[in-house]
Write a protein that holds these residues in place. Sequence first.
Motif, PDB file in Angstrom:
ATOM      1  N   GLN A   1      -9.582   3.682  -4.210  1.00 53.10           N
ATOM      2  CA  GLN A   1     -11.076   3.587  -5.052  1.00 53.10           C
ATOM      3  C   GLN A   1     -10.146   2.390  -4.946  1.00 53.10           C
ATOM      4  O   GLN A   1     -10.999   1.288  -5.298  1.00 53.10           O
ATOM      5  N   ARG A   2      -8.965   1.616  -5.699  1.00 54.65           N
ATOM      6  CA  ARG A   2      -9.073   0.587  -5.912  1.00 54.65           C
ATOM      7  C   ARG A   2      -8.797  -0.430  -4.640  1.00 54.65           C
ATOM      8  O   ARG A   2      -9.341  -1.584  -4.867  1.00 54.65           O
ATOM      9  N   VAL A   3      -9.203   0.155  -4.108  1.00 59.63           N
ATOM     10  CA  VAL A   3      -9.278  -0.353  -2.444  1.00 59.63           C
ATOM     11  C   VAL A   3     -11.107  -1.121  -2.510  1.00 59.63           C
ATOM     12  O   VAL A   3     -10.813  -2.004  -1.609  1.00 59.63           O
ATOM     13  N   ALA A   4     -11.039   0.449  -2.378  1.00 61.34           N
ATOM     14  CA  ALA A   4     -12.897  -0.022  -1.979  1.00 61.34           C
ATOM     15  C   ALA A   4     -13.220  -1.267  -3.154  1.00 61.34           C
ATOM     16  O   ALA A   4     -14.347  -1.881  -3.117  1.00 61.34           O
ATOM     17  N   ASP A   5     -12.962  -0.904  -4.393  1.00 58.97           N
ATOM     18  CA  ASP A   5     -13.567  -1.876  -5.444  1.00 58.97           C
ATOM     19  C   ASP A   5     -13.291  -3.109  -4.998  1.00 58.97           C
ATOM     20  O   ASP A   5     -13.992  -4.721  -5.646  1.00 58.97           O
ATOM     21  N   GLY A   6     -11.909  -3.233  -4.879  1.00 58.68           N
ATOM     22  CA  GLY A   6     -10.681  -5.240  -3.952  1.00 58.68           C
ATOM     23  C   GLY A   6     -11.907  -5.373  -2.901  1.00 58.68           C
ATOM     24  O   GLY A   6     -12.090  -6.721  -3.467  1.00 58.68           O
ATOM     25  N   VAL A   7     -12.057  -4.222  -1.473  1.00 62.45           N
ATOM     26  CA  VAL A   7     -12.857  -5.330  -0.737  1.00 62.45           C
ATOM     27  C   VAL A   7     -14.919  -5.566  -1.346  1.00 62.45           C
ATOM     28  O   VAL A   7     -14.975  -6.952  -0.424  1.00 62.45           O
ATOM     29  N   LEU A   8     -15.099  -4.736  -2.365  1.00 64.31           N
ATOM     30  CA  LEU A   8     -16.492  -5.152  -2.821  1.00 64.31           C
ATOM     31  C   LEU A   8     -16.570  -6.398  -3.614  1.00 64.31           C
ATOM     32  O   LEU A   8     -17.681  -6.965  -3.038  1.00 64.31           O
ATOM     33  N   ASN A   9     -15.226  -6.423  -4.387  1.00 62.47           N
ATOM     34  CA  ASN A   9     -15.584  -7.718  -5.187  1.00 62.47           C
ATOM     35  C   ASN A   9     -15.320  -8.743  -4.062  1.00 62.47           C
ATOM     36  O   ASN A   9     -15.173  -9.789  -4.519  1.00 62.47           O
TER      37      ASN A   9
ATOM     38  N   ILE B   1      -6.168  -8.581  -5.534  1.00 61.57           N
ATOM     39  CA  ILE B   1      -5.831  -8.582  -7.244  1.00 61.57           C
ATOM     40  C   ILE B   1      -6.597  -7.436  -7.759  1.00 61.57           C
ATOM     41  O   ILE B   1      -5.549  -6.556  -8.689  1.00 61.57           O
ATOM     42  N   ALA B   2      -6.809  -6.653  -6.713  1.00 62.81           N
ATOM     43  CA  ALA B   2      -6.928  -4.952  -7.900  1.00 62.81           C
ATOM     44  C   ALA B   2      -5.936  -4.275  -7.552  1.00 62.81           C
ATOM     45  O   ALA B   2      -5.754  -3.756  -8.554  1.00 62.81           O
ATOM     46  N   LEU B   3      -4.940  -4.507  -5.929  1.00 62.86           N
ATOM     47  CA  LEU B   3      -3.727  -4.166  -5.479  1.00 62.86           C
ATOM     48  C   LEU B   3      -2.912  -4.040  -6.970  1.00 62.86           C
ATOM     49  O   LEU B   3      -1.995  -3.505  -7.582  1.00 62.86           O
ATOM     50  N   LEU B   4      -2.693  -5.661  -6.892  1.00 67.34           N
ATOM     51  CA  LEU B   4      -1.628  -6.450  -7.314  1.00 67.34           C
ATOM     52  C   LEU B   4      -2.116  -5.779  -9.277  1.00 67.34           C
ATOM     53  O   LEU B   4      -1.028  -5.481 -10.222  1.00 67.34           O
ATOM     54  N   THR B   5      -3.137  -6.068 -10.299  1.00 65.33           N
ATOM     55  CA  THR B   5      -3.225  -5.950 -11.197  1.00 65.33           C
ATOM     56  C   THR B   5      -3.408  -3.961 -11.073  1.00 65.33           C
ATOM     57  O   THR B   5      -3.648  -4.214 -13.082  1.00 65.33           O
ATOM     58  N   GLY B   6      -4.002  -3.603 -10.321  1.00 67.06           N
ATOM     59  CA  GLY B   6      -3.670  -1.636 -10.481  1.00 67.06           C
ATOM     60  C   GLY B   6      -2.598  -1.384 -10.940  1.00 67.06           C
ATOM     61  O   GLY B   6      -3.011  -0.252 -11.100  1.00 67.06           O
ATOM     62  N   TYR B   7      -1.415  -1.291 -10.392  1.00 67.12           N
ATOM     63  CA  TYR B   7      -0.828  -1.309  -9.786  1.00 67.12           C
ATOM     64  C   TYR B   7       1.084  -1.580 -10.706  1.00 67.12           C
ATOM     65  O   TYR B   7       1.258  -0.691 -11.247  1.00 67.12           O
ATOM     66  N   ILE B   8       0.549  -2.759 -11.391  1.00 63.59           N
ATOM     67  CA  ILE B   8       2.019  -3.318 -11.919  1.00 63.59           C
ATOM     68  C   ILE B   8       1.292  -4.266 -13.164  1.00 63.59           C
ATOM     69  O   ILE B   8       0.280  -4.552 -13.727  1.00 63.59           O
TER      70      ILE B   8
ATOM     71  N   SER C   1       0.820  -0.795   0.068  1.00 57.48           N
ATOM     72  CA  SER C   1       0.246   0.311  -0.365  1.00 57.48           C
ATOM     73  C   SER C   1       1.365   1.366  -0.172  1.00 57.48           C
ATOM     74  O   SER C   1       0.778   2.144  -0.695  1.00 57.48           O
ATOM     75  N   VAL C   2       2.359   1.573   0.365  1.00 64.00           N
ATOM     76  CA  VAL C   2       2.977   2.508   0.583  1.00 64.00           C
ATOM     77  C   VAL C   2       3.162   2.699  -0.759  1.00 64.00           C
ATOM     78  O   VAL C   2       3.191   3.409  -1.150  1.00 64.00           O
ATOM     79  N   TYR C   3       3.963   1.736  -1.341  1.00 68.21           N
ATOM     80  CA  TYR C   3       4.257   1.459  -2.563  1.00 68.21           C
ATOM     81  C   TYR C   3       3.077   2.027  -4.143  1.00 68.21           C
ATOM     82  O   TYR C   3       3.383   3.122  -4.686  1.00 68.21           O
ATOM     83  N   ALA C   4       1.739   1.702  -3.443  1.00 69.91           N
ATOM     84  CA  ALA C   4       1.541   2.453  -4.195  1.00 69.91           C
ATOM     85  C   ALA C   4       0.513   3.550  -3.981  1.00 69.91           C
ATOM     86  O   ALA C   4       0.264   4.408  -5.031  1.00 69.91           O
ATOM     87  N   VAL C   5       0.738   3.830  -2.623  1.00 70.86           N
ATOM     88  CA  VAL C   5       0.224   5.685  -2.188  1.00 70.86           C
ATOM     89  C   VAL C   5       0.977   6.291  -2.948  1.00 70.86           C
ATOM     90  O   VAL C   5       0.819   7.350  -3.558  1.00 70.86           O
ATOM     91  N   LEU C   6       2.635   6.049  -3.059  1.00 72.44           N
ATOM     92  CA  LEU C   6       3.678   7.002  -3.309  1.00 72.44           C
ATOM     93  C   LEU C   6       3.508   6.723  -4.996  1.00 72.44           C
ATOM     94  O   LEU C   6       3.801   7.577  -5.752  1.00 72.44           O
TER      95      LEU C   6
ATOM     96  N   PHE D   1     -21.653   7.373  -3.284  1.00 68.23           N
ATOM     97  CA  PHE D   1     -21.213   8.353  -2.615  1.00 68.23           C
ATOM     98  C   PHE D   1     -19.473   8.394  -2.965  1.00 68.23           C
ATOM     99  O   PHE D   1     -19.391   7.518  -2.660  1.00 68.23           O
ATOM    100  N   THR D   2     -19.278   9.326  -1.942  1.00 67.35           N
ATOM    101  CA  THR D   2     -17.724   9.195  -2.026  1.00 67.35           C
ATOM    102  C   THR D   2     -17.352   9.335  -0.399  1.00 67.35           C
ATOM    103  O   THR D   2     -17.239  10.139   0.639  1.00 67.35           O
ATOM    104  N   LEU D   3     -15.925   8.740  -0.614  1.00 67.28           N
ATOM    105  CA  LEU D   3     -15.315   8.625   1.078  1.00 67.28           C
ATOM    106  C   LEU D   3     -13.916   8.789   0.659  1.00 67.28           C
ATOM    107  O   LEU D   3     -12.972   7.867   0.281  1.00 67.28           O
ATOM    108  N   GLY D   4     -13.278  10.084   1.100  1.00 65.12           N
ATOM    109  CA  GLY D   4     -11.828   9.908   0.909  1.00 65.12           C
ATOM    110  C   GLY D   4     -12.035  10.155  -0.794  1.00 65.12           C
ATOM    111  O   GLY D   4     -10.239  10.256  -0.914  1.00 65.12           O
ATOM    112  N   GLY D   5     -12.439  10.542  -0.954  1.00 67.69           N
ATOM    113  CA  GLY D   5     -12.432  10.732  -2.470  1.00 67.69           C
ATOM    114  C   GLY D   5     -12.694   9.688  -3.409  1.00 67.69           C
ATOM    115  O   GLY D   5     -12.553   9.567  -5.269  1.00 67.69           O
ATOM    116  N   ALA D   6     -13.052   8.420  -3.162  1.00 68.10           N
ATOM    117  CA  ALA D   6     -12.732   7.396  -3.746  1.00 68.10           C
ATOM    118  C   ALA D   6     -14.665   7.249  -3.692  1.00 68.10           C
ATOM    119  O   ALA D   6     -15.616   7.089  -3.062  1.00 68.10           O
TER     120      ALA D   6
END
Length: 348
Positions: free
Chosen positions: A57-65, A305-312, A43-48, A184-189
């Motif tokens: 946004q990707r965390v929200a999508d990943g959690v809901l999936n 899945i959401a983080l790995l496919t989203g950032y790599i 997550s640190v790498y993803a935010v940077l 609705f928006t939550l922290g911009g997501a």
Amino acid sequence: MAITTTGRPDAPPGGARDVLALRRRRSAASGLGVVVALLAAFSVYAVLDGGFQLYLQRVADGVLNGFLYGMVALALVLVFKATGVINFAQGAMGMVGTFLAFTFAEKGGLPLVLAIALAMVVSAGAAAGIERTLIRPFDANNHLAITIVTLALYLALNALAALLWGFDPRGFPTLFPHGPDDFFTLGGARVYYTSLGTALLIVVVVVVLQLALSRTKLGLAFRCVSTSVESSRLLGVHIGRTVQSSWAIAAAVGTLAGCLAAPTTYLDPTFMDKILIYAFAAATLGGLDSIAGAVVGGVLVGLAIALLTGYIPALSGQFGLGCAFFVIIAVLQFKPAGLLGRRSQERV
């Protein structure tokens, strides 16, 4: 049915049982800690790399999936706890149930809620019949034969769905508001109401099932059978009826999961196949005998899945399936009981 026992069949004495429970909690905490640490580091790498809003946004999508994966994993866990067998036909059963709900709503004119409820009832009855005619005649300890039957059932149900409804993709309505502005928006997501409603409904189902298995007579019988079939038989538990109930409940849960997943894709005879693979990974990660673990595993798999496919970028496309298989292999290799599962002990 009379059950007169103050503990699990073949359970160790009180002191030893407390030590084992403490070890299980520590093992679960350490396993969760490792997974959370890995996600936090990435997550640190993803935010940077892409900023906090895109990460959220990707965390929200990943959690809901992940909640959807956990719902199907829950159906797998219900059958596994009672039989010790993975039901490979679970996805196909949920797919047929979803087609039934679609037919009841579109052709029968029923409100969607009633159509889904009726499909769940029909699916539960059909699963109970399948267990009685195709599963129960086999020796409960012959897991290979039962597994082959579930694989054959998977192929048969897919062929039946193709024959009755064809392969043309259909849109499935959702139970919740789903317009372009229904979020609705939550922290911009952006969190859409249909995704939030799906997650909350799944949480309610998990809580109800957990209470039913811990507070009811059927739940007590279910836990006895999942611990020891022979001891349960000696205690007067009706094994066949209990296993049949697990198949019926799992089919109803699988149908509901299919009806919640179908609005996110197209309804056709193969739409549950990929979800089922993710659900296998979720159930393996969380623990094949843990109801709460199924949902926890689903959320973790969805996040990964959401983080790995989203950032790599090199891992986009079909890598999600590869990630699911990697999770299954890694868990079976290093922690076969899963994060929240219970280690089995056998006398030799």
